[in-house]
Enzyme design. Sequence first.
Site, PDB file in Angstrom:
ATOM      1  N   LYS A 262       0.821  -1.208   0.000  1.00  0.00           N
ATOM      2  CA  LYS A 262       0.000   0.000   0.000  1.00  0.00           C
ATOM      3  C   LYS A 262       0.861   1.266   0.000  1.00  0.00           C
ATOM      4  CE  LYS A 262      -4.071  -1.978   0.262  1.00  0.00           C
ATOM      5  NZ  LYS A 262      -4.966  -1.909   1.424  1.00  0.00           N
TER       6      LYS A 262
ATOM      7  N   HIS B 118      -2.446 -11.602  -7.936  1.00  0.00           N
ATOM      8  CA  HIS B 118      -2.373 -10.382  -8.739  1.00  0.00           C
ATOM      9  C   HIS B 118      -1.534 -10.578  -9.998  1.00  0.00           C
ATOM     10  CE1 HIS B 118      -3.412  -9.102  -4.654  1.00  0.00           C
ATOM     11  NE2 HIS B 118      -4.118  -8.177  -5.250  1.00  0.00           N
TER      12      HIS B 118
END
Length: 762
Positions: free
Chosen positions: A115, A701
């Site tokens: 993040k 991902h």
Amino acid sequence: MLKHNLGFPRIGKGRELKIACEKYWSNNIDYLTLFNVGKKIRKENWDIQIKSNLDIIPCNDFSFYDHVLDLSILIGVVPESYLIPKFKNIIDLYFSMARGYQDNKFDIKAMEMTKWFNTNYHYIVPEFTKNQKFFLYSKKIFYEIEELKNILNSYDKIKPVLIGPVSYLFLGKEKDTSFNKMDLIDNIVTIYIKIIDILISKNIKWVQLDEPILSLDLSDREKTSIKYAYKKIYKHFHNSDTKILLTSYFDGISDNLNIFNEFYKYIDAIHIDLVEDPNQLDKVLSFIKESKTILSLGIINGRNIWKNLYHNSVKKIEKSISSIGEDRVMIAPNCSLLHVPIDLEDEKYIHYDIKNKMSFAKQKIYELNDLEKIIKGDKNILFNNSSTINFKSNIIYNKEIQKRSYYSKDLKRKNIFSIRQKKQRKIFNLPLFPTTTIGSFPQTKEIRITRNKFIRKQLCKKEYEKKIKKYILDVIKKQENIGLDVLVHGEFERNDMVEFFSEKLNGMLSTNNGWVQSYGSRCVKPPIIYGDISRNKELTVDWICYAQSKTKKLVKGMLTGPVTILKWSFVRDDQSLYKTSYQIAWAIRDEVLSLEKYGIKIIQIDEPALREGLPLKKKNWKSYFDWSIKSFHIASSGVKDETQIHTHMCYSEFNDIIKEISDLDADVITIESSRSNMELLKIFSIFSYPNQIGPGIYDIHSPRIPTEKEIFNLIKKACNFLPKENIWINPDCGLKTRTWNEAVESIKNMVKAAKIARIKLI
């Protein structure tokens, strides 16, 4: 007084970038077509900012995937493994670093992703080696400058944007423990000087260097690196006409002002975030008053969608002008507008009382224009703004909801985990290393079309539900055939894990086109929390119970937790966050109890945003955890011991907050740990984490399919950190964005690896 912007959304009004990237990855367009889409988006972004009468316009804020990865490519921070396949062009190398690469010859994992500070944006983590050399590897920044120059017919208004050298090092990681990444400060500053030299040769007047780490609690080494970097940059460029704008955001810099004692004179301008920390203004003004440093005021909220309250902003501008003079004041959003949707004009169905209080990226740029006009004497704008924002609508407030959410007792499970675990094991009878997934399965084009037809009333409710049940039945059978131990219903009725709930809870709404980039081509539509939140009907029960009725295996109930709903929404700004969080928690609690009532024995309450919501400064952590953990307890604690509560967190650094993670007291926590090669589990071992853990065993991902051997080795490594009987086996996140082939083959390998582990790792 100059008006400028720190950055603009890059996905395109119709998510053109997402569409183009995914077509390129599937070989449906060539790289020239992809580049032309990027060029078109950049021009549209610049046109908006030019028409808004900005004095300085950002450049190099566009990215095909991630701006941190862009910088890695720009200065040659490319791990050797990605250079081996000898890609035909730089964009394929770039995407391989972000997504991994797999063909008959090569199988390369994607780089680690995490993040961006306390936002829901994810960046690709740079990897540094000892004595890392930096060199110009890409010319993207220079191409984009020329594009904008051709539009403006001048370089004067162009402001190239780069992550600052110290923040970039901070955001990366060392490949081994033989050095500290801050050891590279001299090497990296050298390449920055080379880049700025080129910019000066083009007569660029402004260069923006983002140093958001100035908002953090910095180590002495990091402080020393900042001083060194900007002293060296200043020494090289102080005689040029180019100004360096040093920006920081997401919190205040007051705690780090002592750094500037030695180097504030080495920068031409500094930008501060007055949205997150309005109280820092007096200190900063006092500090720079005797210098020539220009102060950029970050007064427009670049992370929320509410209109700016001009009265408050004008006071800050006037105070600054009075203190240091108008020629030393700039105004801007507090951070890049990457975090908000592009244009409010595209929203046709939001209630007027709410929409009239809102502002997206395009509107926020125009708010700067309004503020300038007010400073010049136009008080009508100020009056109209105040009357709009202060208007009290009866669709926002509900006294009964407010009364319930103020309940102050911290609710907890009846018995401790060890007692609950014994009861659950007796009932569930699961094998060692039980396998499951995080929740979602691939959202195919067919599924999206089905949902859209229902939304547009082209499909009746009965026919829609029939189709969704077919998808659920199919995924139950797929999971049974693969051999998963605990199943999920696939979430085919859900567009997004937060947006789905926003459409069913009172006090929240969804937009039609309010897309925001999360990572790469992944875009989300954060809901808008505009009023008091409540649940007046069951949200998920019908679908979960239908799935459970079609199998003898356990099916998890899937819910999103209160903190994640809060953090992944645009939250109302007229009350404290904790009050809104408690309201959501009580609504989720009602749904949890309904699921238990109908026989669902495992309920997952996802909280991937818990770590993300953590304040940047440690002094504010306790207050945050007091209400965030209490919110989870409100949502999860009403069930019996025999009901197992799971939660999921992804891309989080747990080292500093392991005690608080334990305080959540979830029976099972699933986390992302594949990209870190299970290194994330060390802290759970050191802490002797008592509850069960599902370390993400492969990276969803990336499109690459992990091998059975690879997954087994990760399970084996996890056993070095955790008790075998407490380990679950699962992917690191939901499978929504993957193809069916990628999902099925990966899970098959995961289940096979778990079965081997049950034999070899006893």
